[in-house]
Write an enzyme that holds these catalytic residues in place. Structure first.
Site, PDB file in Angstrom:
ATOM      1  N   LYS A 149      41.015  48.615  56.588  1.00  0.00           N
ATOM      2  CA  LYS A 149      42.195  48.006  55.966  1.00  0.00           C
ATOM      3  C   LYS A 149      42.483  48.683  54.641  1.00  0.00           C
ATOM      4  CE  LYS A 149      43.463  43.776  53.724  1.00  0.00           C
ATOM      5  NZ  LYS A 149      42.953  42.568  53.154  1.00  0.00           N
ATOM      6  N   CYS A 172      39.383  34.233  46.936  1.00  0.00           N
ATOM      7  CA  CYS A 172      40.448  34.565  45.970  1.00  0.00           C
ATOM      8  C   CYS A 172      41.635  33.606  45.972  1.00  0.00           C
ATOM      9  CB  CYS A 172      40.911  36.006  46.126  1.00  0.00           C
ATOM     10  SG  CYS A 172      41.770  36.354  47.656  1.00  0.00           S
ATOM     11  N   LYS A 195      37.305  47.983  53.351  1.00  0.00           N
ATOM     12  CA  LYS A 195      38.504  47.439  52.723  1.00  0.00           C
ATOM     13  C   LYS A 195      38.716  48.154  51.399  1.00  0.00           C
ATOM     14  CE  LYS A 195      40.500  43.185  50.991  1.00  0.00           C
ATOM     15  NZ  LYS A 195      40.365  41.728  50.920  1.00  0.00           N
ATOM     16  N   ARG A 238      49.726  39.334  47.764  1.00  0.00           N
ATOM     17  CA  ARG A 238      49.252  38.536  46.625  1.00  0.00           C
ATOM     18  C   ARG A 238      50.287  37.505  46.207  1.00  0.00           C
ATOM     19  NH1 ARG A 238      45.455  43.129  43.798  1.00  0.00           N
ATOM     20  NH2 ARG A 238      44.086  43.254  45.628  1.00  0.00           N
ATOM     21  N   TYR A 298      51.928  41.811  60.728  1.00  0.00           N
ATOM     22  CA  TYR A 298      53.046  40.876  60.522  1.00  0.00           C
ATOM     23  C   TYR A 298      54.187  41.174  61.490  1.00  0.00           C
ATOM     24  CZ  TYR A 298      50.290  40.147  56.358  1.00  0.00           C
ATOM     25  OH  TYR A 298      49.239  39.898  55.521  1.00  0.00           O
ATOM     26  N   ARG A 345      40.061  44.521  41.541  1.00  0.00           N
ATOM     27  CA  ARG A 345      39.033  44.347  42.577  1.00  0.00           C
ATOM     28  C   ARG A 345      38.247  45.626  42.838  1.00  0.00           C
ATOM     29  NH1 ARG A 345      42.854  40.239  45.762  1.00  0.00           N
ATOM     30  NH2 ARG A 345      42.396  38.584  44.293  1.00  0.00           N
ATOM     31  N   CYS A 402      37.289  34.172  52.143  1.00  0.00           N
ATOM     32  CA  CYS A 402      37.339  34.831  50.840  1.00  0.00           C
ATOM     33  C   CYS A 402      37.719  33.774  49.822  1.00  0.00           C
ATOM     34  CB  CYS A 402      38.396  35.931  50.867  1.00  0.00           C
ATOM     35  SG  CYS A 402      38.430  36.901  49.359  1.00  0.00           S
ATOM     36  N   SER A 448      50.473  43.939  54.238  1.00  0.00           N
ATOM     37  CA  SER A 448      51.761  43.470  53.731  1.00  0.00           C
ATOM     38  C   SER A 448      52.664  44.591  53.221  1.00  0.00           C
ATOM     39  CB  SER A 448      51.546  42.422  52.648  1.00  0.00           C
ATOM     40  OG  SER A 448      50.755  42.934  51.596  1.00  0.00           O
ATOM     41  N   CYS A 480      37.427  37.307  44.353  1.00  0.00           N
ATOM     42  CA  CYS A 480      37.000  37.011  45.721  1.00  0.00           C
ATOM     43  C   CYS A 480      35.625  36.358  45.793  1.00  0.00           C
ATOM     44  CB  CYS A 480      37.021  38.292  46.557  1.00  0.00           C
ATOM     45  SG  CYS A 480      38.662  39.050  46.592  1.00  0.00           S
TER      46      CYS A 480
END
Ligand code: PBG
Length: 328
Positions: free
Chosen positions: A250, A123, A197, A207, A315, A219, A121, A276, A131
């Site tokens: 996602k 971005c 997404k 971010r 994570y 986006r 990507c 996240s 992106c």
């Protein structure tokens, strides 16, 4: 026969052996992928403020962290790069000596068997933070972006990555990347497509982590409306037709119904990204003593599996790997 059929279920819940025997969903470290942020801008690891325990890594520390992940039994990592310089067309994304290309070399030298998957990507690499590439009016140019993205994918694979994961959401990128890889004799390299997404508030902490917030606009023209599920199925179908080996939904937790529908409808391997914001919310509540952290994390990841995901990108992966090991 009992007049109360419910008691039959109760009988099998009364002890741990029975419960284990009839459990429908099993979480295993083998299904986890751990995201890693590599930054060219720092010399010591920096913790991401909204993501306790998650670091941006300088190249120098990467080998050690990759080895730790590998030793925990986690089969794969998903790499994100933070370059020193950004420009309009994200040149560092496909530079031979870009941060990700260097990171792949380091990982492959130290832990060659750790599956190294790269996020594809623009971005993190563009000065405007979108992106894809933009025109003079600031609109993202879909078809032109495909060229940049497929060069980015190729350069990751040439550097030694095992799989690419396009997350840009441009139309046609899976096909463009597949063709680029095949034309360069990388026919064996799989593509994991971020297919469904959503334009989600749950990416907030990422971010900061990837320093990839758009400098203007948002986006919503290329990411999906959270209200739509049929559209997700169309996105999945398109990516499958273009040659995606694994498709992804996602975020995960607020989209379990989407995961379940995709699982029912398609027979392709399915990944879910436990993003996240989903991580940060649990950490914040746990730090306040409001929830039982381990219990909540295991419940969340189990629910993502139960909904139908084969692979979970999270994570929490190292923590969960340790728990799964010590609970056995
Ligand atoms: C885009 C990308 C994003 C995430 C993964 N890849 C951010 C975005 O689309 O804004 C989010 C991951 C997370 O929140 O953990 N390169």
């Amino acid at each position: 026969m009992s007049r109360f059929p419910i008691t039959r279920l109760r009988r099998l819940r009364q002890n741990a052996n029975y419960r284990d025997m009839v459990r429908e969903t099993e979480l295993s470290v083998k299904h986890l992928i751990y995201p890693l942020f590599i930054s060219e801008e720092i010399t010591t690891p920096q913790e991401i403020s909204a993501m306790p325990g998650i670091m941006q890594w300088p190249l120098k520390y990467l080998a050690k962290e990759a080895e730790r992940i590998y030793r925990l039994g986690i089969p794969g990592i998903l790499l994100f790069g933070i370059p020193k310089t950004k420009d309009e067309v994200g040149s560092q994304a496909y530079a031979k000596n870009g941060i990700i290309q260097k990171a792949i070399h380091v990982i492959k030298e130290k832990v060659p068997n750790l599956l190294t998957i790269t996020d594809v990507c623009l971005c993190e690499y563009t000065s405007h933070g979108h992106c894809g590439v933009i025109n003079s009016k600031g609109y993202v140019q879909n078809d032109e972006s495909l060229l940049y993205l497929s060069h980015m994918a190729l350069s990751h694979i040439e550097a030694g990555a095992d799989m690419v994961a396009p997350s840009d959401m441009m139309d046609g990128r899976v096909g463009a990347i597949r063709k680029m890889l095949d034309d360069n004799r990388f026919t064996q390299i799989p593509i994991m497509a971020y297919s469904a997404k959503y334009a989600s508030g749950f990416y907030g902490p990422f971010r900061e982590a990837a320093q990839s917030a758009p400098q203007f606009g948002d986006r919503k023209s290329y990411q999906m409306d959270p209200a739509n599920v049929r559209e997700a199925l169309r996105e999945i179908e398109q990516d499958v037709n273009e040659g995606a080996d694994i498709v992804m939904v996602k975020p995960a937790l607020a989209y379990l119904d989407v995961i379940a529908k995709v699982r029912e409808r398609y027979n392709v391997p399915l990944a879910a990204y436990n993003v996240s914001g989903e991580f940060s919310m649990v950490k914040a509540a746990a730090a306040n003593g409001w929830i039982d952290e381990k219990r909540i994390i295991m419940e969340i990841l189990t629910s993502i599996k139960r909904a139908g995901a084969d692979i979970i990108i999270s994570y929490f992966a190292p923590q969960v790997a340790e728990w799964l090991r010590s609970d056995q």
